[in-house]
Every structure is written in C-alpha cells, then in structure tokens.
Design a protein around this motif. Structure first.
Motif, PDB file in Angstrom:
ATOM      1  N   LEU A  22       0.661  -1.177   0.038  1.00 33.86           N
ATOM      2  CA  LEU A  22      -0.062   0.022   0.048  1.00 33.86           C
ATOM      3  C   LEU A  22       0.707   1.329  -0.335  1.00 33.86           C
ATOM      4  N   PRO A  23       1.741   1.413   0.878  1.00 32.20           N
ATOM      5  CA  PRO A  23       2.747   2.670   0.940  1.00 32.20           C
ATOM      6  C   PRO A  23       3.259   2.864  -0.567  1.00 32.20           C
TER       7      PRO A  23
ATOM      8  N   ALA B  24       0.552   4.137  -2.577  1.00 26.28           N
ATOM      9  CA  ALA B  24       0.408   5.745  -2.290  1.00 26.28           C
ATOM     10  C   ALA B  24       1.092   6.590  -2.786  1.00 26.28           C
ATOM     11  N   TRP B  25       2.574   6.195  -2.719  1.00 24.04           N
ATOM     12  CA  TRP B  25       3.734   6.812  -3.233  1.00 24.04           C
ATOM     13  C   TRP B  25       3.629   7.206  -4.745  1.00 24.04           C
TER      14      TRP B  25
ATOM     15  N   ILE C 278       0.586   9.464  -5.276  1.00 23.97           N
ATOM     16  CA  ILE C 278       0.550  10.721  -4.939  1.00 23.97           C
ATOM     17  C   ILE C 278       1.658  11.640  -5.899  1.00 23.97           C
ATOM     18  N   PHE C 279       2.839  10.939  -6.139  1.00 28.12           N
ATOM     19  CA  PHE C 279       3.867  11.474  -6.731  1.00 28.12           C
ATOM     20  C   PHE C 279       4.082  11.292  -8.183  1.00 28.12           C
TER      21      PHE C 279
ATOM     22  N   CYS D 212       2.760  -0.910   8.740  1.00 26.28           N
ATOM     23  CA  CYS D 212       2.411  -0.621   7.440  1.00 26.28           C
ATOM     24  C   CYS D 212       1.504   0.675   7.444  1.00 26.28           C
TER      25      CYS D 212
ATOM     26  N   LEU E 226       3.415   3.920   8.359  1.00 26.17           N
ATOM     27  CA  LEU E 226       4.227   4.455   7.307  1.00 26.17           C
ATOM     28  C   LEU E 226       3.372   5.083   6.426  1.00 26.17           C
ATOM     29  N   LEU E 227       2.226   4.537   5.939  1.00 30.56           N
ATOM     30  CA  LEU E 227       1.443   5.292   5.012  1.00 30.56           C
ATOM     31  C   LEU E 227       0.633   6.679   5.633  1.00 30.56           C
TER      32      LEU E 227
ATOM     33  N   MET F 297       3.337   9.272   5.592  1.00 30.25           N
ATOM     34  CA  MET F 297       3.634   9.833   4.110  1.00 30.25           C
ATOM     35  C   MET F 297       2.439  10.662   3.679  1.00 30.25           C
ATOM     36  N   LEU F 298       1.363  10.308   4.120  1.00 24.86           N
ATOM     37  CA  LEU F 298       0.349  11.160   3.680  1.00 24.86           C
ATOM     38  C   LEU F 298       0.203  12.625   4.707  1.00 24.86           C
TER      39      LEU F 298
ATOM     40  N   CYS G 205       2.870  14.547   2.823  1.00 27.01           N
ATOM     41  CA  CYS G 205       2.456  15.217   1.659  1.00 27.01           C
ATOM     42  C   CYS G 205       1.384  16.438   1.880  1.00 27.01           C
TER      43      CYS G 205
END
Lengths: 312, 546
Positions: free
Chosen positions: A28-29, A32-33, A36-37, B14, B17-18, B21-22, B25
């Motif tokens: 998932l991360p 998401a990366w 988003i990017f 997890c 981490l998510l 990150m969000l 941003c």
C-alpha cells in the motif's frame, strides 16, 4: 456465461487479496507513493495546452490548443537541444551499457574474494558522490593548472581547455559517466553471475572448456536475461537519465551549448533564467515523455523478438 | 498467538508508514496558511483603531537571501526589537539562497505560496510582467502618506518602473545616478608584479593595459604560470570588454536590461551596434595573446579572488566595488597571505581606459539592484504596515539609527560629522541592523564617505572615495533612454540578450570573429530581433521617444 466467469474471477480476486492481505497491506505505501507523486501530478500535463496564469493556477489557466507545439516546431534552440539529447543519450548507451557487464565478468573471474571486494568498493564509490561535487573535481582536474594540463605540458604538449571545447565536451561526458556508474551498475550483473550454479562451471572445466568457453557458454547465457531487462529499462530512461541534467548542468558553459544543451537544460533555462511560459516547457516535457514511451515499446519489442523475456 | 502478534505488528507498521507519508504530503507552506492556488481573495479586513494604527499585532513573512542566518540574532538586537515594537510586528523569515532564490520564488508564485515580502531581481523579465498582469504582486498604495518613499520614487529610472501609473515594487537603490555604476565592475590589478615586470606607469589606455598584462604574464616573476585577466563571474565580462567603444552594451547579466541606441536612424539594442565588432575583436586578441584567463568560462568568485591574491592572475574583474575589494580581497585573503604588507601599494584599481573614441567609459547599469515585491494576497492593512516600516527605514531618523546606532549612545555629532562613541563594533551590538537597512535599500553610495566605517580598511576607503570623485569628473555616460529598456512589446517581452554567453562564444571560438558574430546575430534574428526592433521603433514613435 461471460457474466458468471467474471463473477467467479472477481470472487477469486477478492479471495486472493484476502488470502495475501498482509502482502497487499505492505504494498500500500508504495501504491500511495505512486498515486501521490506520479499519478496525481499528471493533471499538470494539461498545461501543455494552456498558457499559465498565476491567478488561475493549473486547472483554471486558459486553453490555447496546440500553440505551444506549433512554437516548438520553429524553435531552433529546442531543435538543437533535442538533437543533442538523442545524440548524447545514444552514445552514452552504446559506450556505457557494455562496460559494467565486462567489469562484472572480470571481477567475477577474480579468484580472490578480497581483491574483488576492494575493486568493487573503489569502483562503486563515485556513484555516491553527487554531480555537483564531482563536477567541481573534474573542473579542477581539467583547468589550466590542473593535473591533466600539467601532465600534457610535462610531455611537451600545449595546455588545453577541454570543458569549453565543442569537440571534447561530449567525450568528457561519456568518460565521466562511465567512471561514476560502472561500479554501481555492475552490482546487478555480479548478482546474476553469482546466481549461476557453480556445478555448471565445474562440469565444463572437467569437459576441458577453457576460461573463454566457460564465459561464452555458461556466464553469458546466465546473465543474458538480466542484460535484456536492463537494456529495456535503459532505453526507456534514455531521454531523461541518458542526458543527465545534473552532470551537464554542472559542467557546461555557453561556448559548448551547441553540443551540450539538452532538453532538460533547455527547459531549466527557459523556465527559470529567461522566465518562459510554464505551458511551453510542459509541452516540451510531454514531447520528451512521448519519445521515451516510443523508445521503451520499440526496445521491448526488439528484445522479445530476440527471444528474451520483455517487460510486459 | 505469536504469529498473530507478528501480523499485528506488520499491520500497524504499514499503517503508520502510510499515515506518515500522507501527513508529509499534506503539509503546506505555513507562511500562507489557508491560501489556495489562486491569489483571488485578499485577506479580510480586521478592525483597525483609528487612534493607534498599529494596535493590531501582525506577522510579516519575508523571503530574502540567507535570512535565517541574518536574523538568527534578532532577539538580542535591541535596535531591531525597538523598531518592530514601534510597528507592532513580528518577522517570519523565509530563507532563500543565492543559488536558488529565483527558482524558489517562481515556484511559490505558481503555487500561491509567496511570503508577504520577497526579494528578487526580476525587473524586465517575462515572469515579472505576468506577476503584475495577473495580480500575483500587489500594487503600492498612494505614496502621499509615506513621504520618504514618495521621495525615493522620484529618481528617473525608478519612476520609470511604473506600469499604467502604478508601482509594484520597491527597488533597492544603490547609487544616486548611473555614473556610480563604475563601482559595479572594477578591475583590480597586481601593481607589484607589474613593477617587477618593468612597468612604471599605471595604464590609461587599452594598449597600455594590454602591454602591462603581457609584461606580467611573460615575466611570471613568481614562477606561478600567471595568467592575465580573470573575472569573478562570467556574467560580468561584458561590463569590461564592451567598454572598448560600445559601453551601452554593458548588461547586468539578467538578459532583460539591454539598452537602446539610435543608429542609422533606427533604434536598436546597443549590443547589436556596429561598434560591437571592434570590441569583440579587441577581446579575442587579448584572449589569443594569453592576456585573459583560459579558464574564465568556468570561473567562480572565490576561485578568482584566490587566483588573484595568490599571484596566479594579474588582474581580476569584480563586482561590489571597494566594499568587495576590502572584504573578499583584502580582509579575507591578502591580510592572511601577506601579513603587514599594505595592499594599496601592491594592488591598484583600474581607472576606466580611454577607448577608441577618445572617451573614458565605465559599465552602465541601473541605480538599483533587486527589488522588494509584495504578495498580491495581503490585506491593505498589512500593506500599509509594511509601507510604514519601509518609509521609516528610509527616513533620516531610521537611516541614521540603522547606520550609526543611537545618538549620544553609539555616536555623537561634531560639526557636520558623526563620530562613533565606544569601541564595540555596531554589527556586534546590533547584529541585524544591516538586514533591515538592506531590506528596503542598499544606499551603497553612503559607504563612500570617510566617516562611514563600512569599508574597514581606511586606505581602501580613501581610495574608494577618491575613485568615485574621479569617475564623476572624468568619465562620460553616453545618451540613452531608459524607457526603451522598460518598454513592453509582444516580441520584446520574450526577447533576452545574454551578452556574456555571446562574448564567451566569440572569445573561445576558433573561427574568425566576424563569422562567429554573424552566426550569433543570425540566431537572434531567428528569435525575432528584427520584429522586436520594428515594434520598439513603432511604439517609440507613437509615444514620442527618440
């Protein structure tokens, strides 16, 4: 019938996801990366068909159709940058791509593990120094009182300024690129070589195969698929990483613009030095991405035709 | 159970981490919280007390070069605190560096994240025009309320910055007139080495200067393989080489400040005058005769100062005049390399040389460098507060306070002179006074005064004062109309002349000068040079400019 198959497929997909839920959570991360990017900013590509208005932002800027693309056709500087990008990238690919393979094979052939590690460390080291620092070192080495000119003069030659000479600038790019990346790029090939079953070598040796034969019939087939995948990836990144912005931007100057100005340096100068329309530079960026896509597809097709596995 | 626990840990890691990150941003530039991408809605008015206009406290964000370090001692500067208290403001620094300021500000402008005040040199650029057209920057209010600012805007080249009768920027004034631009491009040369090479007379003409460089290079008295003239930055070279008969071609390197002259009945940019070719030939000849540093194309300020002081370059072209001579050349280098040796006996500043037209010319720029802009989103009240601060800094009271400190505490007046009291340097006592002074205006010319301690070495200060006196008496600024430089036409707005790039190309090319120059002209024509000239001539005729 089709509906039923679809439902079964859907159910099985959910079941698979549920079964491997922790792997999916772990991914998932990363997703998401990318979202988003890489995907979210893509709405910005619409700027290529707009003239940027600070007040209205990207979404609200007025549409102007294909005007930027028409301007691109008549932009002589861009034409030159485009040609330079292709030229520098292609020559870099041809000169650089085989070198880590050769290095990996040579290092692998070292029987002494310590020597292999020492050489690998020394050769990998430049990869971790940024181009900003490296370019400072290169400029110093090649200046009039730098070590290169001292040697030339010592042997009776006349001092030269290769960084401001149109004939020598590109070769410097190729050589310094190999110097910086050869060690790092060879790691993956070394890993591929290490993955080959040693029994194959032993058997070949028993059958009387010399070192060259072993290389040709065991080592090369063992790393061929890795080489193919990396070639596709290299070709796909040809337009962006081939003509590395960091490297050129830190080494070039106006006397060598004619051979060194690439699409990236052109976009930078147009956007930030002369203050051009962001829409125009976005259009140039799109063109570059489109060419990259074409190159990637072509490379993938060729590799598949040659019997290797492609990216898709 | 163990497996379940492991899975739970994986899941939590997890998710964390998510989430991080969000969260990363999501954070925007807090300097403009609440601002969207579009500067449409100015801040709403808050109640203002008529009796005390500064009753409402305000935070003002300022983007300026190295402001983080400049204001690191703000809390311990009593002078600055007093001033901020007077206007009831606090400062929020937004750092930019000399390497990235233009890029950062353009990015902030495009994403609606500009600070309230930002410093950049953007006059004449395409993006500055767009900022004005599209409301990114705020127009200055009626200046009648701010008498010192109003007076400041009376200088012709500053007044000429108005767009449709409105001013959008406060330029940082350096000099009272363009004659002072001579200080922005000065050549220092090693008189000690020249004397060792048998030169007895300080150079007055180009031939004498070239002969001196030639003698120093050939003699190489210190055996360091000395080269001729080097420069602190590539963009400076036009400020010297164009002086050979084409002084109006000198440019600050921005690409948009080119001056116009009338030639054969037509207005053209001075760079493209027929006087350009002799200047280029003179430069190439100097290069071929090894009188110019062969590494000049990749030069950097510190490298050039080092080369000059260590005896590896006979002369150096620098910006910043005697202030730079004093700081970067003398204090930082010469005093360490040659302790006890007086620099003024060994290093001279080249006086403008007599050109082929028999006149002495120096570089010609503007009377200011860089400007303050104000975010188009800020409220009228905040703008008023900022203008009041600017007006105060420009006032005689504010200027004296920031230059000399407090009367009777830091200095006293004896006759018409201000004399310092005490030994403690002002920059230690009031570490941010220069920042506030330079925020509004540089007033570099004030430094060329024997009672001003900014140039620390008194002999260099004296030379500086004498030099500018000499410049004002002996050099000539040719006629030109600055309104043509500021004029906006469709082609001109997109047309840049980076003359230093062209000069380098001519200097280093192996082809004949006229052929290279022809090629460069052809490139400019392809970019619309002829069309721009037509447009400017038509508009100038329309507006009655000749």
């Amino acid at each position: 019938m089709a509906k039923m198959t679809n439902q079964v497929h859907k159910r099985s997909l959910w079941r698979t996801i549920l079964q491997y839920k922790y792997f999916y959570i772990m991914v998932l991360p990363l997703l998401a990366w990318y979202a988003i990017f890489s995907y979210a900013p893509m709405y910005g590509v619409t700027l290529a068909f707009k003239t940027f208005d600070y007040r209205e932002g990207i979404l609200g800027s007025p549409w102007i159709g294909l005007e930027h693309f028409r301007t691109m056709m008549t932009d002589l500087e861009l034409r030159r940058a485009f040609f330079n990008t292709i030229m520098i990238s292609l020559v870099k690919l041809v000169t650089h791509f085989p070198t880590p393979i050769i290095l990996a094979i040579v290092l692998y052939e070292f029987s002494r593990v310590v020597a292999r590690r020492v050489f690998q460390t020394i050769l990998t080291f430049p990869h971790f120094i940024s181009w900003v620092v490296l370019s400072g070192i290169i400029v110093n080495l090649m200046s009039r009182d730098g070590i290169m000119n001292q040697l030339i003069v010592m042997f009776g030659g006349e001092a030269i300024s290769p960084l401001v000479d149109e004939n020598s600038f590109r070769p410097i790019l190729y050589i310094t690129h190999i110097w910086r990346e050869i060690g790092w790029d060879s790691i993956i090939y070394l890993a591929a070589l290490a993955g080959i079953n040693p029994e194959l070598y032993e058997a070949a040796e028993m059958d009387g195969a010399n070192r060259f034969k072993r290389l040709l019939h065991i080592a090369w087939p063992g790393i061929k698929s890795t080489v193919a995948i990396l070639l596709i990836l290299h070709v796909g990144q040809l337009m962006s990483q081939g003509a590395s912005f960091d490297q050129i931007f830190n080494l070039y100057s106006s006397p060598v613009y004619s051979v060194a100005d690439t699409i990236d340096t052109f976009i930078y100068r147009t956007s930030f030095t002369t203050g051009g329309d962001f829409g125009y530079t976005t259009a140039v960026g799109i063109m570059k991405s489109f060419i990259s896509l074409v190159l990637l597809v072509v490379a993938n097709t060729i590799v598949k035709k040659l019997g290797e596995e492609g990216l898709y | 159970m163990k497996v379940k626990k492991g899975k739970l840990i994986t899941l939590i890691s997890c998710t964390a981490l998510l989430a991080s990150m969000l969260a990363g941003c999501g954070s925007g530039n807090s300097s403009n919280e609440g601002s969207g991408n579009t500067p449409k809605n100015p801040e709403t008015n808050t109640s203002t007390n008529v009796d005390d206009p500064y009753k409402e406290p305000m935070e003002i964000s300022i983007a300026s070069w190295d402001i983080d370090s400049e204001l690191s001692k703000l809390a311990s500067d009593p002078l600055a605190q007093e001033m901020l208290k007077k206007f009831n403001i606090t400062i929020k620094p937004v750092n930019t560096t000399w390497d990235d300021y233009a890029q950062k500000i353009q990015m902030w402008a495009s994403s609606g994240q500009l600070p309230d005040i930002f410093a950049i040199d953007a006059i004449g650029t395409q993006y500055q025009r767009k900022w004005i057209e599209q409301g990114v920057v705020k127009a200055l209010p009626d200046l009648a309320k701010y008498p010192n600012l109003e007076e400041f805007f009376k200088a012709p080249d500053i007044e000429g910055l108005a767009v449709d009768g409105k001013q959008y920027t406060v330029p940082r004034r350096m000099f009272p007139s363009v004659d002072w631009s001579a200080l922005d491009r000065t050549v220092l040369y090693r008189w000690d080495l020249a004397q060792k090479a048998g030169i007895t007379k300080e150079p007055e003409t180009w031939d004498e200067f070239k002969a001196m460089l030639d003698a120093i290079v050939k003699q190489d008295s210190e055996g360091k393989k000395i080269t001729g003239l080097t420069a602190a930055q590539v963009k400076m070279i036009g400020g010297f080489f164009w002086l050979y008969g084409n002084p109006l071609a000198t440019s600050d390197g921005s690409g948009s400040d080119y001056k116009w002259i009338e030639e054969d009945g037509k207005l053209i940019p001075a760079v493209f005058s027929k006087n350009a070719l002799p200047a280029l030939q003179n430069m190439r000849e100097m290069y071929e005769n090894k009188l110019i540093d062969p590494d000049i194309a990749l030069t950097k300020p510190d490298v050039s100062y080092d080369k000059f002081v260590s005896g590896k370059a006979a002369a150096v072209l620098i910006g910043g005049g005697f202030i730079n001579f004093d700081g970067n050349v003398n204090t930082k280098r010469w005093e360490k390399a040659y302790p006890g040796v007086d620099i003024t006996d060994n290093v001279k500043v080249l006086k403008p040389l007599v050109g082929p037209d028999g006149e002495r010319h120096h570089a010609i720029f503007k009377t200011y460098w860089s400007e303050s802009y104000f975010n188009g989103q800020i409220s009228d009240e905040k703008m008023d507060r900022i203008m009041a601060l600017y007006d105060y800094i420009l006032s005689p009271e504010g200027n004296d306070l920031l230059t000399y400190g407090k009367l009777d505490e830091d200095y006293k007046i004896e006759g018409d002179k201000k004399v310092a009291i005490g030994d403690r340097p002002l920059h230690e006592k009031y570490p941010t006074r220069n920042f506030f002074k330079n925020l509004v205006s540089y007033e570099t010319s004030d430094t060329y005064d024997m009672s001003n301690p900014s140039i620390t070495n008194e002999k260099i200060r004296k030379e500086g004062v004498e030099y500018i006196d000499w410049i004002l008496k002996n050099t000539k600024v040719p006629n030109y109309d600055i309104r043509l430089t500021y004029m906006s036409t469709p082609t001109k707005d997109k047309f840049n002349v980076l003359d230093h790039d062209d000069l380098l190309k001519v200097m280093l090319s192996k082809e004949p000068v006229d052929k290279v120059w022809e090629g460069i002209m052809k490139d400019y024509k392809a970019k619309g040079l002829d069309k721009m000239i037509e447009e400017v001539n038509a508009k100038a005729a329309e507006e009655g400019i000749k």
